[in-house]
Design an enzyme around this catalytic site. Structure first.
Site, PDB file in Angstrom:
ATOM      1  N   HIS A  90       5.999 -10.520  -1.300  1.00  5.37           N
ATOM      2  CA  HIS A  90       6.190  -9.003  -0.956  1.00  5.37           C
ATOM      3  C   HIS A  90       5.852  -8.321  -2.019  1.00  5.37           C
ATOM      4  O   HIS A  90       6.083  -8.281  -3.118  1.00  5.37           O
ATOM      5  CB  HIS A  90       7.835  -8.791  -0.952  1.00  5.37           C
ATOM      6  CG  HIS A  90       8.455  -7.707  -0.427  1.00  5.37           C
ATOM      7  ND1 HIS A  90       9.531  -7.693   0.218  1.00  5.37           N
ATOM      8  CD2 HIS A  90       8.247  -6.121  -0.610  1.00  5.37           C
ATOM      9  CE1 HIS A  90       9.691  -6.378   0.680  1.00  5.37           C
ATOM     10  NE2 HIS A  90       8.853  -5.594   0.248  1.00  5.37           N
ATOM     11  N   ILE A  91       4.906  -7.344  -1.665  1.00  2.04           N
ATOM     12  CA  ILE A  91       3.889  -6.673  -2.731  1.00  2.04           C
ATOM     13  C   ILE A  91       4.544  -5.616  -3.540  1.00  2.04           C
ATOM     14  O   ILE A  91       5.907  -5.233  -2.667  1.00  2.04           O
ATOM     15  CB  ILE A  91       2.695  -6.116  -2.104  1.00  2.04           C
ATOM     16  CG1 ILE A  91       3.238  -5.243  -0.856  1.00  2.04           C
ATOM     17  CG2 ILE A  91       1.551  -7.001  -1.441  1.00  2.04           C
ATOM     18  CD1 ILE A  91       1.867  -4.341  -0.373  1.00  2.04           C
ATOM     19  N   HIS A  92       4.493  -5.445  -4.687  1.00  2.00           N
ATOM     20  CA  HIS A  92       5.117  -4.402  -5.378  1.00  2.00           C
ATOM     21  C   HIS A  92       4.507  -4.061  -6.551  1.00  2.00           C
ATOM     22  O   HIS A  92       3.403  -4.671  -6.996  1.00  2.00           O
ATOM     23  CB  HIS A  92       6.443  -4.847  -6.024  1.00  2.00           C
ATOM     24  CG  HIS A  92       6.213  -6.291  -6.663  1.00  2.00           C
ATOM     25  ND1 HIS A  92       6.111  -7.440  -5.915  1.00  2.00           N
ATOM     26  CD2 HIS A  92       6.237  -6.420  -8.101  1.00  2.00           C
ATOM     27  CE1 HIS A  92       6.167  -8.359  -6.933  1.00  2.00           C
ATOM     28  NE2 HIS A  92       6.223  -7.902  -7.896  1.00  2.00           N
ATOM     29  N   MET A  93       4.350  -2.511  -6.697  1.00  2.00           N
ATOM     30  CA  MET A  93       3.578  -2.026  -7.697  1.00  2.00           C
ATOM     31  C   MET A  93       4.289  -1.796  -8.897  1.00  2.00           C
ATOM     32  O   MET A  93       5.382  -1.314  -9.218  1.00  2.00           O
ATOM     33  CB  MET A  93       3.069  -0.747  -7.244  1.00  2.00           C
ATOM     34  CG  MET A  93       2.321   0.074  -8.299  1.00  2.00           C
ATOM     35  SD  MET A  93       0.693  -0.350  -8.447  1.00  2.00           S
ATOM     36  CE  MET A  93      -0.395   0.700  -7.115  1.00  2.00           C
TER      37      MET A  93
END
Ligand SMILES: [Zn+2]
Length: 159
Positions: A117-120
């Protein structure tokens, strides 16, 4: 080149990824104060990192469980970048940092604690913030408790 290993930073998340629920999917369901979500956008939400590198360390993640940036819809990517800039501004206003780190780790081998789950990451930095106790004692010194950070950032981002 010297290498400094910092496994304590993401141990909490990697411990929970083997067949267990995704922290970004579960946190987006919880009440803001329980999940430390500070802002909910149209496609993304912003939450505090529960084990921050520094006080003010936030993460911007899409609601959708996607593993790569290219899987994100254009509107999701655009909003993520808008929210990144908003977090940068809020952190500068609230914490007066010397610098700000922005970044994404795509995939476990790139350092992603939650690889699915991508996250910045957006976090304030101060000159000398990798202190002796962090390097030698494997301990971060955080001057502010999470509920206070949550309260300050929620107000700053809501304006
Ligand atoms: Zn997820």
């Amino acid at each position: 080149m010297d290498h400094l290993w910092t496994p304590w930073r993401y141990g909490y998340i990697t411990a929970g990824t083997a067949g267990q629920e995704c922290v970004f999917c579960s946190k987006q369901q919880a009440a803001d104060r329980d999940s430390f979500v500070v802002f909910r956008g149209e496609h993304n939400f912003i939450m505090l990192n529960l084990y921050p590198y520094n006080s003010g360390h936030v993460m911007i993640a899409p609601y959708a469980h996607i593993a790569t940036l290219e899987q994100a819809e254009p509107a999701t990517r655009e909003e993520m970048m808008r929210l990144t800039a908003r977090c940068e501004a809020a952190l500068r206003a609230l914490y007066k940092p010397d610098g700000v780190n922005l970044g994404m780790n795509i995939g476990a081998c790139a350092g992603a604690g939650v690889a699915g789950h991508i996250h910045m990451h957006v976090l304030p930095r101060w000159c000398g913030d990798a202190s002796f106790i962090s390097v030698i004692g494997e301990t971060r010194v955080l001057p502010e408790e999470l509920p206070i950070t949550w309260d300050r950032l929620k107000r700053a981002l809501g304006e």
